[in-house]
Structure formats: C-alpha cells, structure tokens
Design an enzyme around this catalytic site. Structure first.
Site, PDB file in Angstrom:
ATOM      1  N   TRP A 245       8.556   4.210   3.566  1.00  0.00           N
ATOM      2  CA  TRP A 245       8.183   3.250   4.625  1.00  0.00           C
ATOM      3  C   TRP A 245       7.130   2.262   4.123  1.00  0.00           C
ATOM      4  CZ3 TRP A 245       7.081   8.609   6.327  1.00  0.00           C
ATOM      5  CH2 TRP A 245       8.235   9.247   6.800  1.00  0.00           C
TER       6      TRP A 245
ATOM      7  N   ILE B 201       9.494  -7.481  34.291  1.00  0.00           N
ATOM      8  CA  ILE B 201       9.253  -8.695  35.083  1.00  0.00           C
ATOM      9  C   ILE B 201      10.345  -9.733  34.829  1.00  0.00           C
ATOM     10  CG2 ILE B 201       7.675 -10.684  35.318  1.00  0.00           C
ATOM     11  CD1 ILE B 201       5.352  -8.626  34.882  1.00  0.00           C
TER      12      ILE B 201
ATOM     13  N   GLY C  68       2.626  11.680   5.678  1.00  0.00           N
ATOM     14  CA  GLY C  68       2.267  10.376   6.223  1.00  0.00           C
ATOM     15  C   GLY C  68       0.763  10.254   6.206  1.00  0.00           C
ATOM     16  N   SER C  69       0.180  10.440   7.355  1.00  0.00           N
ATOM     17  CA  SER C  69      -1.271  10.348   7.438  1.00  0.00           C
ATOM     18  C   SER C  69      -1.961  11.556   6.812  1.00  0.00           C
ATOM     19  CB  SER C  69      -1.680  10.238   8.910  1.00  0.00           C
ATOM     20  OG  SER C  69      -1.103   9.095   9.466  1.00  0.00           O
TER      21      SER C  69
ATOM     22  N   PHE D 172       0.864  -1.182   0.000  1.00  0.00           N
ATOM     23  CA  PHE D 172       0.000   0.000   0.000  1.00  0.00           C
ATOM     24  C   PHE D 172       0.899   1.230   0.000  1.00  0.00           C
ATOM     25  CE2 PHE D 172      -2.767   2.995   2.453  1.00  0.00           C
ATOM     26  CZ  PHE D 172      -3.878   2.993   1.618  1.00  0.00           C
TER      27      PHE D 172
ATOM     28  N   GLU E  16       0.428   3.398  10.273  1.00  0.00           N
ATOM     29  CA  GLU E  16      -1.008   3.471   9.941  1.00  0.00           C
ATOM     30  C   GLU E  16      -1.722   4.473  10.852  1.00  0.00           C
ATOM     31  OE1 GLU E  16      -3.050   0.034   8.698  1.00  0.00           O
ATOM     32  OE2 GLU E  16      -1.233  -0.983   8.010  1.00  0.00           O
TER      33      GLU E  16
ATOM     34  N   THR F 276      -0.265   7.589  13.673  1.00  0.00           N
ATOM     35  CA  THR F 276       0.314   7.600  15.020  1.00  0.00           C
ATOM     36  C   THR F 276      -0.818   7.701  16.050  1.00  0.00           C
ATOM     37  OG1 THR F 276       0.422   9.989  15.017  1.00  0.00           O
ATOM     38  CG2 THR F 276       2.387   8.827  14.224  1.00  0.00           C
ATOM     39  N   SER F 277      -0.447   7.487  17.296  1.00  0.00           N
ATOM     40  CA  SER F 277      -1.451   7.625  18.356  1.00  0.00           C
ATOM     41  C   SER F 277      -2.049   9.023  18.344  1.00  0.00           C
ATOM     42  CB  SER F 277      -0.821   7.330  19.718  1.00  0.00           C
ATOM     43  OG  SER F 277      -0.544   5.953  19.817  1.00  0.00           O
TER      44      SER F 277
ATOM     45  N   ARG G 168      -6.646  -0.096  10.445  1.00  0.00           N
ATOM     46  CA  ARG G 168      -6.450   0.142  11.875  1.00  0.00           C
ATOM     47  C   ARG G 168      -6.896  -1.044  12.718  1.00  0.00           C
ATOM     48  NH1 ARG G 168      -7.859   5.903  10.721  1.00  0.00           N
ATOM     49  NH2 ARG G 168     -10.062   5.484  11.086  1.00  0.00           N
TER      50      ARG G 168
END
Lengths: 379, 249, 321
Positions: free
Chosen positions: A156, A337, A131-132, A123, A363, A365-366, A243
């Site tokens: 990318w 841990i 980017g987005s 894609f 796809e 960013t936050s 997403r």
C-alpha cells in the site's frame, strides 16, 4: 490566544484554493474513474512549491509553517484528495525525516530535488503483515559490512510506482526488536527492486498505490538515514507529523463536501421551497458545520504545537481521529442531502465519501489513533 | 525599461454585495479583497515581459491608492512577481482623485509603460487609465489585448468593435488592458510568497487634490418575477410570447 | 450652460445608440432649460447628420477633418474640450461604448469635470446633480453626485430609449486647432470580421456555455443567431477553455451586455455571469438541469438539451419570416 491567521497564511490558503479550483477541478472525475495519475497536476504542485512547503529554504523548500500546510492541504483536499495525499506523503513522511535526520550529503542529493518537486518521495513502512505495528517488520536489511542487503515486501505504498526516492524501513537486528530497525534513503530504481501492479482502490483512485518488492537489493552504507537502530524512532516521528497532513486532508474532504451540500441545499427545491428551509436538512448542515469547525481547530492546534517546537504526538492523533471520523460522517450526509444526485459522479460528493473512508484507515486507523491517545493518557 | 501596474483592491467577484449605514457604504464584513481581475492580467503580462530576457524590461512595480486594507492585496502582487509596491495612503475618493495621485507619483518617479485594467469590478468606472494618460499628457491604448516586443519595437493589439488593430508605439504610454493580454492570472508560488516579505512596500502621502464626485447612496436591484417554463414540445408558444408578451422579436 | 452630446460615427454612419444618446441629451437640456448641441467628429455626410435632428438637436457641430476619421481618444478629447469651451457647455454626454469609455476620462481631466460612467437614467436630482449608475457589474446601483461645475456622463445602452422629437436644425462647421505631434500612434493593420453582428451593439444575443459539451457543437448556436440577426456570446469557462474567443465572454470579468433579448443556452447561471446580463430586457434560459440557477433570473425557460431545442427554435423562426 490568537485565532487570527497572518497575511501570509491567508495568501497561501488562497493560492491553494485558486490552484485547486482552476487546475485540479477540471478532469478530477475522469482521473478518479479511470485511475489516471495526475502527472501534470503534480508537476504544477511542485512548481508552486506545495510539495516542499515545509522544507527549509536552504534546501530549496518553501520554509512555511505547519499552520500554512494545514490550510493548503484543506483547500487542495476539498477538490482532489488523490493529489493531496501525494503532497502529504512527500512533505511530512519523506522530506521531514530527511531534513531532521539526514546528513548534509543526503539532503543535497535527496531532499533538494524532492523539495523542488523534481522528484517525488514515497514512505515504505507498511507490510502485508505489519501496518502500524512497525515492530513486526519482516523486511530485512542485513549488514554486509560495506552495504546492506535488503529482502522483503512493502504494501500500500502511496506513489510507489512514480516516486524516485524511497524512505525505507527495515529490520537489521530483529533480536533487538524496535531498536534493531533502520531507515534508508534510496533511489527507487536500484537493482532488485520491483513494483507490483497498481492497486484498484475504492477511492483516491488517481494516486498510484503499489506493493514494492526487494530481492537482494544492495544499499550502500551511506544511504542509511540516522544512526544504526534509529529507524523505528524516525518512522514513528514521521507518522506523528504525517497525521497532521492526513487530518487536514480529512478536514478538506469534509469541508469540500459541506460546501457543495450547502450550495445544493440553497438551489434545490422540494415542496415549493429550497431544501435548506426544511429543518431536517438545515439541522444536518448545522451539525456538519460544527464538526468541521471542531476538526479544523484540532488540526490547527496540532500544527501550532509542532511549529512551537512542543510535543504534538497526542494532538496529531486526536486531530487525525476526529477529522477522519468527521470526514466520513459529513461526506455521507452530503451525499444524503444531494439525494439521487449525490449518488451520481457528476456531483462530486460520492467521490469525497469514498475518499473519506481511507482517512479512517491509512497512516494509522482510527483504532490505532485511540491506542496512541489512550497510551498518552497513561503516560 | 520600467513598467508600473495600477492596482485596485476590490471585493472578490463571487461576493454577494451588501451595504451598511443606510446604504451609504459597502458592508465590509466577510468580504474577501482581491486584485481587480483586469489589473491582475496586466500585472501577469508585465511579469512575463520582465522574465523574458530577450527584451529590456527590468522592473515591474505596482501602485494602489488606498488605506492599509490594501496592503494584503499589494503583497499578493509582490508574491506573484512585482518588484516593488507603492501605496498612496488615501481613501480612493473617485477615479479623478485616484488618477491624479498616481500621476503625481509618476511625475516624480517616471515609468516607460503604465498599465491599468480596462475596468474595476467594483465601481465600473473604466476611467483611471484614461485620466492618467491625460494627466501625464501621453498616448493611451484602450482595450489593449496584446503587448509584445518585436525587434525592440513595442507592438500592441487593441480590440475595436468587431475586430482588432495592430499598433506600433513608443514609450511612454498608458495601456488600458482588456482580456486576452495573457491567458490566466498567476497563482503565487510558495517561493514568491516568501520573497514578498523582503520586497519593499512603500507607503507615500497623497498630494492635495479634490475629488470631483462622490457616491451618495447604493441600491440593490429588485428581485425578478419568476421564470415562465415552456415545454420543449411547445417552442412555437415561446416564439409567440417573445413577440406578443415580451415584445422583443 | 448647454448640453453637448458626442455623436460617434462608424464609417460615416450613426447607430441606434447614437439616437438614444441624442434623445437623452435633449431630455437633459429641457430639464436644465438649455440647448442641445450635437458634436460629430470626422467626415459624415449632411443627410446622415440631419437624421440627428429627429431626436431633438438644436444645433449640430461638425468637425470634418479627414485626419479625424480614425478615432484617437487623445485627439477627440482635445476637439471636444475646444467645443465645450467655445460653447460654454456645462454638461457633456457620450455613449458608454468603447470610444465613450476612452474619451470621457481624458475629457474629465482636461475640463476638470466630474465623470459618471455607465449612467442608467435621467438625473435623480439636478441640484445637487445626482445620477444612477451600475456598480459591481450589475449586482448593485449607486447614486453618484458630481460636485464640479462642468459634468460628463456616459450613457449605458438601452437605459433611456430612443425618443423622436423632430426639430429643424442648423449644421455648423468647426475647425479645431490641433498640433501635429499628437498624431503619434502608428497603425500597422486593422482587421474586422465581415458581416458579424457586434456583441456590444446587438439587440439579440445568443450565448452558450459548458452545457454545449464541446467546441464542435456550436453550429446550432450560430444558426439560431443568424436566424435572429443576433450576436453570439459565451460564458467564462467556454472562453477560458478556448472553445470561443475572449471577445465573446459575457459576465463580470468579460463584457456586460444589455440587449433586448438574451438567450442563455447551457449556461448554469453563476453569479458572475448573471452580473453581466442583468440589464437584458428579456432572458430566455435553455438548460437540461431544471434546478440551474439561470432559471431564477430568466423570464422564460425551457428544460431540454440545446442540441435538440436550438434547431427546432431556429426552424420555427425561419418559417415565420
């Protein structure tokens, strides 16, 4: 309300788990360390039908629902996110768009081989400067009458070096802003296409990520996907489904790391008892379990909405945001841990932590997800 | 030729076994049910034989004696590639009961080869295949590690202590399958899972037959005393302990 | 009413497990106040048969038919059932080995006799008749009640022990009626590994896992096994990867073993592996990882690299002989 999986969905989850444990786990550390493309593993992914599981059976796909897809993505991502990203891109970013917007001829030529896993799809949306933010596309596809002439650089690109089919997004009428964008479905070996070097990434090192350059590439008219100017919509709609794939991948990274940490905490002893019996560790694991469960509900809810034919853009953005943040947090705690062992490749969790970071970035960013979600709130 | 594979529905081998009702029943909570691993190998081999067009195997069926909770396991067998599943609708009381039910079905629906795993990972009876052959009055091959067709003849390898035997045999017979019969069980493909929807899963009523035994109670093994660690530099001490303390050398 | 033990021979010789079976049959017979009969099928010399008398046989029935030198579960079950009917026996015991596993189910159907396989102890109760057996490959035990008049048990190895009980014995010949058409299976060839200790019989097993790192690293394992007269075995990943043959795989989906001494070398101790070794009398674990779960089931543990521990151990054993 019904939280029960069907027998078939359970079978798909189990098949994905068996495949991941038996065929992905051996060698996953070496493939990551040396950035070796999982060629054999992707071939098997195709044979088992995971690469086209969302495609309808009439186009050689599995005809499975999105809930099953989430379950399979989680299991595969627990073990090898480099493989699951290839699966996610092929299914939800490329095949989905072709099935939804493609002509019968395009489905015959492009969709069927991708659904069977004979060919892999990539894609091509992101650019060095975009980017987005898809409207800032600099790649151009100029209408030359009988063909389009494409110039520009895409960045990318997952499977950029191995894919046979590209779903390319480019500007045809820059003055029309997002209404001037087109999507194209092309062979990756057209004259004028060149692929940059393999990106040396922090995680998901076995998937091949490249930049792809277009230098006067002639694309026949019949390779345009959808109507003239529909490209932006196709890209955005594809990302909505994508997403769900990446959210499930993040979920798998989190639950994979959690399972390893839970087991380790029951075996490793300090001060004469298993570390899970120390409250500091037990509470960490409790927090991890809660957040993973929440992330799983987000993913399944978005998938269910999609399967019901209801709007899922908002839900998939929430799922992607929450699952990615959970993945980062849980994998980091899993390393903690494991203590010193967690910092060593042999124990897997450090790899999962590196991989989790990418789910917060690609796809959308936050931060982008928050834009999507907050715009949705205003709408 | 037709192959029938007998399938036991057993808890996944990683399951931690727990009991309920004063240790008289296996606690089903959280148990994942699977095809008994040896039966799964037998099924995989049967499907391989069917897929090989150079021989005359054209149908693979699976049969289970069990209640509705076996259905998921049978559908997995269909997804892997079996053509038809038969469930004999009864609680599998003991090996004799199970073998008797399957034998009755086969008498009315003949098969050329009947395969069964050498053992089931639950009750470790190792008995159904052998009992079936006696009910059907036909030969049984125990510890079968290979099943091939060579120029129309069925060639079988069986493991014997410290070696193997190669046998020639004519159908019908019962093959009791040991590891080695095929490399790995199959993972069902999406296509297979989808096709399993359309394949027949026939539920048949059991015949009247009395079991000869039943389980009265279960027990879990006692926890082991802790391990005595010996340094690599003092391996003589280990050998001494094995001789004088454990008395095993 | 009597108890019959089927004493299988290997090329005319009995094994320790046969003596354990006879000891067990004798114990059952005394509990039931009845006779112990031993049935031997195939050609076995009288001096070898007499050895069985050391463990308490009241009568030995020998079926010396050379056609029966090759084991066939169908024919053997037929012979045993004829003897059971003639002697009016009520309980048949066999060893839980390959032949016992093959014969007992057929016999169960022929005699309508309930079968309890892989029994671990003397009966918990005689009326009702309840025995203890292993289930879930060693993860648990079950008490099985046999409800039929005639009963069949197969005895797990090393679960009763050999008990001497010298008696004088008479050996009786028996000729079963066998129709020719059950001699149907054609044997093309037989292969057996020379001088190799058979895993199922071995008192000592040296078993190795992924910790050996490569199929080429097995020499130290072989060396220790040969110093101890032990059989070699392996964990599942090792046989799955083809480093060793499937016949060596010990665990829940492989062989379940019960030797006196089991060495687990470079085996982490997954639950499925542990299931297959839990009846070993003594387990020694050798592993580089002190946290490996195998140490929680082992009696003795050594933390160290097998490639250095094994040769040292082998030389200590060799120097002691």
């Amino acid at each position: 309300m019904n939280f029960e999986l069907t027998e078939e969905q359970e079978m798909i989850r189990d098949a994905a788990r068996d495949f991941a444990q038996r065929e992905l786990l051996p060698g996953v550390i070496e493939r990551d360390e040396n950035a070796i493309y999982p060629k054999e593993q992707v071939k098997r992914l195709g044979e088992l039908g995971f690469l086209g599981m969302l495609v309808g059976t009439e186009y050689d796909g599995g005809g499975m629902d999105t809930v099953s897809y989430v379950l399979a993505m989680e299991e595969i991502s627990k073990v090898d996110a480099s493989v699951s990203v290839i699966m996610s891109v092929n299914n939800s970013l490329v095949c989905w768009g072709v099935q939804k917007y493609g002509s019968e001829a395009q489905k015959e030529e492009f969709l069927k081989p991708m659904a069977r896993g004979d060919k892999i799809g990539a894609f091509l949306l992101s650019e060095p400067e975009a980017g987005s933010d898809a409207t800032s596309q600099r790649t151009t596809a100029v209408d030359m009458g009988d063909h389009y002439l494409v110039n520009g650089i895409k960045n990318w690109i997952t499977s950029g070096g191995t894919a046979s089919t590209y779903l390319l997004i480019a500007h045809t009428h820059p003055e029309k802003k997002h209404h001037g964008i087109n999507a194209f479905l092309i062979d990756s070996n057209l004259e004028g296409i060149s692929v940059g070097p393999h990106e040396n990434k922090m995680g998901m090192r076995a998937s091949d990520t490249h930049s792809v350059m277009f230098n006067n590439v002639k694309i026949p008219k019949e390779n345009r996907l959808g109507e003239d100017g529909q490209g932006f919509k196709i890209a955005m709609k594809s990302l909505e489904g994508g997403r769900i794939g990446i959210a499930s991948q993040a979920l798998g990274l989190a639950s994979g790391a959690y399972e390893l940490a839970l087991q380790y905490a029951q075996e490793r002893k300090t001060f004469g008892k298993e570390i899970i019996k120390h409250q500091a560790i037990a509470f960490k694991l409790a927090d991890m379990a809660v957040e993973i469960e929440a992330a799983r509900y987000f993913c399944l809810k978005a998938a269910w909405l999609k399967d019901q034919g209801k709007p899922y853009g908002q839900a998939s953005a929430m799922a992607k945001l929450y699952a990615a943040e959970t993945a980062m947090k849980v994998t980091t705690e899993a390393v903690q841990i494991h203590g010193g062992n967690g910092y060593v490749k042999e124990y897997h969790v450090e790899r999962l932590m590196r991989e989790a970071k990418l789910t917060q970035i690609y796809e959308g960013t936050s931060e982008i997800q928050k834009i999507v979600i907050s715009r949705g709130l205003l709408a | 030729m037709k192959i029938l594979v007998c399938i036991s529905n057993v808890p996944d081998t990683t399951t931690k076994i727990k009991f309920a009702n004063n240790n008289t029943q296996v606690d089903d909570a959280g148990v994942q049910w699977i095809i008994n691993p040896w039966d799964e190998l037998a099924l995989t081999r049967a499907i391989e034989l069917k897929e090989d067009s150079s021989n005359s195997f054209d149908e693979v069926c699976v049969v289970n004696v069990g209640l509705a909770k076996s259905d998921a396991t049978l559908r997995k067998a269909l997804a892997i590639g079996a053509d038809k599943a038969i469930r004999i609708d009864a609680e599998p009381l003991d090996a004799y009961f199970v073998a008797g039910q399957i034998a009755d079905y086969i008498k009315n629906n003949p098969f050329d080869i009947v395969l069964s795993g050498i053992e089931s990972s639950d009750y470790n009876g190792s008995s159904v295949g052998g009992m079936l052959s006696e009910f059907l009055d036909c030969p049984a091959i125990s510890s079968m590690t290979k099943l091939e067709v060579d120029n129309g003849e069925i060639i079988i390898h069986r493991a014997i202590p410290g070696g193997k035997q190669v046998l020639e045999l004519q159908a019908p017979f019962v093959g009791i399958v040991q590891k080695g019969i095929t490399n790995e069980p199959r993972i069902p493909a999406m296509r297979g899972i989808m096709m399993a929807r359309k394949k027949p899963l026939e539920v048949v009523s059991p015949v009247d037959l009395k079991a000869l035994s039943h389980i009265v109670e279960f027990e879990l093994p006692q926890a082991k005393a802790s391990c005595r660690m010996i340094s690599e530099e003092r391996l003589e001490a280990l050998v001494d302990l094995l001789k004088s303390e454990a008395k095993v050398l | 009413m009597s108890v019959i033990a089927f004493a299988k021979n290997w090329d005319g010789k009995f094994k320790k497990s046969t003596y354990e079976l006879v000891s067990y049959a004798k114990d059952l017979a005394s509990r039931l106040n009845t006779q112990t009969l031993i049935l031997s099928i195939g050609e076995v010399e009288e001096t070898e048969l007499e050895k069985l008398a050391q463990y308490g046989a009241d009568k030995i029935i020998s079926v010396e038919d050379s056609r029966l030198n090759i084991l066939s579960s169908r024919i053997y079950a037929e012979v045993i059932s004829q003897v059971v009917n003639k002697e009016e026996a009520s309980l048949v015991v066999l060893s839980d080995n390959n032949s016992g596993k093959a014969i007992s189910p057929r016999l169960s159907v022929k005699l309508q006799a309930g079968l309890a396989a892989a029994v671990l102890d003397v009966p918990k109760s005689l009326d009702p008749f309840i025995v203890k057996k292993q289930v879930f490959s060693g993860k648990a035990f079950a008490f099985v009640q046999i409800d039929s008049d005639k009963k069949i048990l197969t005895l797990s190895k090393n679960s009763f022990g050999i008990k001497e009980n010298v008696v004088s014995v008479n050996i009786e010949k028996f000729s079963p009626e066998l129709s020719d058409d059950i001699f149907k299976i054609k044997v093309r060839s037989t292969e057996s590994a020379e001088n190799k200790v058979i895993l199922a019989d071995a008192d000592i097993v040296v078993s190795a896992g992924r910790g050996m790192k490569s199929a080429d690293n097995w020499q130290p394992v072989e060396d220790l096994a040969s110093a101890l007269g032990a059989a070699t075995a392996c964990s599942r990943p090792v046989s799955d990867d083809g480093w060793r043959g499937h016949e060596e795989h010990v665990g829940q989906t492989g062989k379940v073993v019960a030797p006196n001494l089991y060495f687990a070398v470079g085996i982490s101790g997954a639950i499925q592996h542990v299931a297959g070794i839990s009846r070993s009398k003594c387990i020694v674990a050798i592993n580089t990882d002190p946290e490996a779960p195998i140490f929680s089931v082992a009696d003795y543990g050594v933390v160290g690299d097998a490639m250095s521990v094994l040769p040292k151990l082998t030389s200590i054993i060799n120097s002691g002989e």
